[in-house]
Design a protein around this motif. Sequence first.
Motif, PDB file in Angstrom:
ATOM      1  N   LEU A  29      64.161  34.532  35.546  1.00 43.21           N
ATOM      2  CA  LEU A  29      62.618  33.851  35.060  1.00 43.21           C
ATOM      3  C   LEU A  29      61.952  35.129  34.154  1.00 43.21           C
ATOM      4  O   LEU A  29      61.383  34.327  32.702  1.00 43.21           O
ATOM      5  N   PHE A  30      62.078  35.794  34.393  1.00 43.28           N
ATOM      6  CA  PHE A  30      61.469  37.126  33.270  1.00 43.28           C
ATOM      7  C   PHE A  30      62.518  37.913  32.049  1.00 43.28           C
ATOM      8  O   PHE A  30      61.995  37.702  30.769  1.00 43.28           O
ATOM      9  N   THR A  31      64.681  37.140  32.347  1.00 38.95           N
ATOM     10  CA  THR A  31      64.719  36.928  31.113  1.00 38.95           C
ATOM     11  C   THR A  31      64.496  36.048  30.247  1.00 38.95           C
ATOM     12  O   THR A  31      64.604  36.102  29.176  1.00 38.95           O
ATOM     13  N   ILE A  32      64.735  34.644  31.351  1.00 44.22           N
ATOM     14  CA  ILE A  32      64.343  33.783  30.660  1.00 44.22           C
ATOM     15  C   ILE A  32      62.857  33.356  29.393  1.00 44.22           C
ATOM     16  O   ILE A  32      63.085  32.609  27.929  1.00 44.22           O
ATOM     17  N   THR A  33      61.742  33.921  29.788  1.00 45.38           N
ATOM     18  CA  THR A  33      60.460  33.918  29.435  1.00 45.38           C
ATOM     19  C   THR A  33      60.313  34.839  28.477  1.00 45.38           C
ATOM     20  O   THR A  33      59.185  35.445  27.435  1.00 45.38           O
ATOM     21  N   SER A  91      79.863  47.346  33.916  1.00 45.54           N
ATOM     22  CA  SER A  91      78.752  46.801  33.313  1.00 45.54           C
ATOM     23  C   SER A  91      77.700  46.601  32.457  1.00 45.54           C
ATOM     24  O   SER A  91      78.019  46.213  31.649  1.00 45.54           O
ATOM     25  N   GLY A  92      77.436  47.746  32.206  1.00 49.04           N
ATOM     26  CA  GLY A  92      76.927  48.553  31.431  1.00 49.04           C
ATOM     27  C   GLY A  92      77.687  48.477  30.025  1.00 49.04           C
ATOM     28  O   GLY A  92      77.240  48.208  28.721  1.00 49.04           O
ATOM     29  N   LEU A  93      78.495  48.980  29.982  1.00 46.13           N
ATOM     30  CA  LEU A  93      80.325  48.660  28.830  1.00 46.13           C
ATOM     31  C   LEU A  93      80.097  47.397  27.942  1.00 46.13           C
ATOM     32  O   LEU A  93      79.473  47.535  26.827  1.00 46.13           O
ATOM     33  N   LEU A  94      79.827  46.339  29.447  1.00 41.25           N
ATOM     34  CA  LEU A  94      79.847  44.499  28.981  1.00 41.25           C
ATOM     35  C   LEU A  94      78.518  44.199  28.332  1.00 41.25           C
ATOM     36  O   LEU A  94      78.667  43.846  27.008  1.00 41.25           O
ATOM     37  N   VAL A  95      78.366  45.139  28.941  1.00 46.56           N
ATOM     38  CA  VAL A  95      76.515  44.740  28.042  1.00 46.56           C
ATOM     39  C   VAL A  95      76.283  45.201  26.708  1.00 46.56           C
ATOM     40  O   VAL A  95      75.636  44.528  25.633  1.00 46.56           O
ATOM     41  N   TYR A  96      77.351  46.622  26.492  1.00 50.44           N
ATOM     42  CA  TYR A  96      76.817  47.007  25.087  1.00 50.44           C
ATOM     43  C   TYR A  96      77.654  46.415  24.139  1.00 50.44           C
ATOM     44  O   TYR A  96      76.879  46.390  22.655  1.00 50.44           O
ATOM     45  N   LEU A  97      78.539  46.676  24.333  1.00 57.12           N
ATOM     46  CA  LEU A  97      79.825  45.362  23.908  1.00 57.12           C
ATOM     47  C   LEU A  97      79.456  43.639  23.194  1.00 57.12           C
ATOM     48  O   LEU A  97      79.330  43.201  22.101  1.00 57.12           O
ATOM     49  N   THR A  98      78.249  43.114  24.447  1.00 60.41           N
ATOM     50  CA  THR A  98      77.470  41.895  24.340  1.00 60.41           C
ATOM     51  C   THR A  98      76.417  42.189  23.164  1.00 60.41           C
ATOM     52  O   THR A  98      76.605  41.348  21.857  1.00 60.41           O
ATOM     53  N   ILE A  99      76.331  42.700  23.341  1.00 55.01           N
ATOM     54  CA  ILE A  99      74.528  43.433  22.307  1.00 55.01           C
ATOM     55  C   ILE A  99      75.010  43.217  21.052  1.00 55.01           C
ATOM     56  O   ILE A  99      75.182  43.345  19.674  1.00 55.01           O
ATOM     57  N   THR A 101      78.151  42.343  19.893  1.00 53.91           N
ATOM     58  CA  THR A 101      78.656  41.333  18.734  1.00 53.91           C
ATOM     59  C   THR A 101      78.047  40.393  19.024  1.00 53.91           C
ATOM     60  O   THR A 101      77.970  39.586  17.769  1.00 53.91           O
ATOM     61  N   CYS A 102      77.172  40.134  19.788  1.00 47.96           N
ATOM     62  CA  CYS A 102      75.828  39.284  19.591  1.00 47.96           C
ATOM     63  C   CYS A 102      75.012  38.964  18.498  1.00 47.96           C
ATOM     64  O   CYS A 102      74.046  38.684  17.767  1.00 47.96           O
ATOM     65  N   LEU A 103      74.202  40.548  18.627  1.00 47.92           N
ATOM     66  CA  LEU A 103      73.220  41.260  17.983  1.00 47.92           C
ATOM     67  C   LEU A 103      72.806  40.306  16.739  1.00 47.92           C
ATOM     68  O   LEU A 103      71.519  39.741  15.960  1.00 47.92           O
ATOM     69  N   PRO A 104      74.025  40.666  15.631  1.00 49.73           N
ATOM     70  CA  PRO A 104      73.971  40.600  14.573  1.00 49.73           C
ATOM     71  C   PRO A 104      74.082  38.497  14.393  1.00 49.73           C
ATOM     72  O   PRO A 104      73.394  38.431  13.448  1.00 49.73           O
ATOM     73  N   ILE A 105      74.438  37.761  15.422  1.00 52.91           N
ATOM     74  CA  ILE A 105      74.095  36.499  15.078  1.00 52.91           C
ATOM     75  C   ILE A 105      73.603  35.824  15.643  1.00 52.91           C
ATOM     76  O   ILE A 105      73.113  35.069  15.532  1.00 52.91           O
ATOM     77  N   LEU A 106      73.199  36.452  17.055  1.00 54.27           N
ATOM     78  CA  LEU A 106      71.648  35.726  17.306  1.00 54.27           C
ATOM     79  C   LEU A 106      70.347  36.075  17.096  1.00 54.27           C
ATOM     80  O   LEU A 106      69.898  35.585  17.366  1.00 54.27           O
ATOM     81  N   GLY A 107      70.153  37.616  17.217  1.00 60.53           N
ATOM     82  CA  GLY A 107      69.297  38.096  17.221  1.00 60.53           C
ATOM     83  C   GLY A 107      68.868  39.225  18.430  1.00 60.53           C
ATOM     84  O   GLY A 107      69.244  38.421  19.741  1.00 60.53           O
ATOM     85  N   VAL A 114      71.710  34.427  26.172  1.00 63.92           N
ATOM     86  CA  VAL A 114      72.814  35.384  27.078  1.00 63.92           C
ATOM     87  C   VAL A 114      73.058  35.105  28.228  1.00 63.92           C
ATOM     88  O   VAL A 114      73.636  34.868  29.448  1.00 63.92           O
ATOM     89  N   PHE A 115      72.099  36.530  28.374  1.00 65.59           N
ATOM     90  CA  PHE A 115      71.811  37.573  29.710  1.00 65.59           C
ATOM     91  C   PHE A 115      71.767  36.866  30.528  1.00 65.59           C
ATOM     92  O   PHE A 115      71.885  36.739  32.086  1.00 65.59           O
TER      93      PHE A 115
END
Length: 136
Positions: A29-33, A91-99, A101-107, A114-115
Motif C-alpha cells: 500500500l505504501f509503495t503503490i501510493t 536483492s539490494g544489488l538487483l534493486v540498484y540495477l533495476t533503478i 535501468t528503469c529510472l531513465p525510462i520510467l522516472g 515496478v517495486f
Amino acid sequence: MCIRDSWGGLLDFWTFKRIYWTMIISLLLFTITTHPITELGKASLYTLWVFGINLFEGGHFSTFPVVAMHTYGEKKFHIVYCILLYSFGFSGLLVYLTILTCLPILGYGYLFVVFSVIQTVPMFILPFYTETVSYT
C-alpha cells in the motif's frame, strides 16, 4: 532501527504468517501510493511514506532469523541464514540495477509501481508456508 526490530518481538504474540501478511500488504500500500504522494508535491508526506516503506521492509531482518531457526532447526539454521543474508545483499544489488535501468525510462514515480509488482511475489508464496511451531 528499534522500530524495525519490534517486528521480531511481535513473534511472541502473533504468528509469522500474520506478521508477514501485515508487513507485505502495508508495504504494498505504501509503495503503490508513493507516486500520488509525489504528484501532490508534499515533501513531508513523502518523507513519512519513505519512513513507512523502511519500517515495513525492515521487518524482514528481524523476523527471518527466528523463522529460519524454527523451520530448519539448529543443525541447518546456519546454512539457511547464511543464504538469507546473501539474498538480502543480492536483492539490494538487483534493486540498484533495476533503478539504474528503469529510472531513465520510467522516472521516479513509476519506479515505485515496478517495486510494487515485485512485492506481490511473496503474496503467492506465503499461503504455501506451514508453520511448524507456535511462537507464542
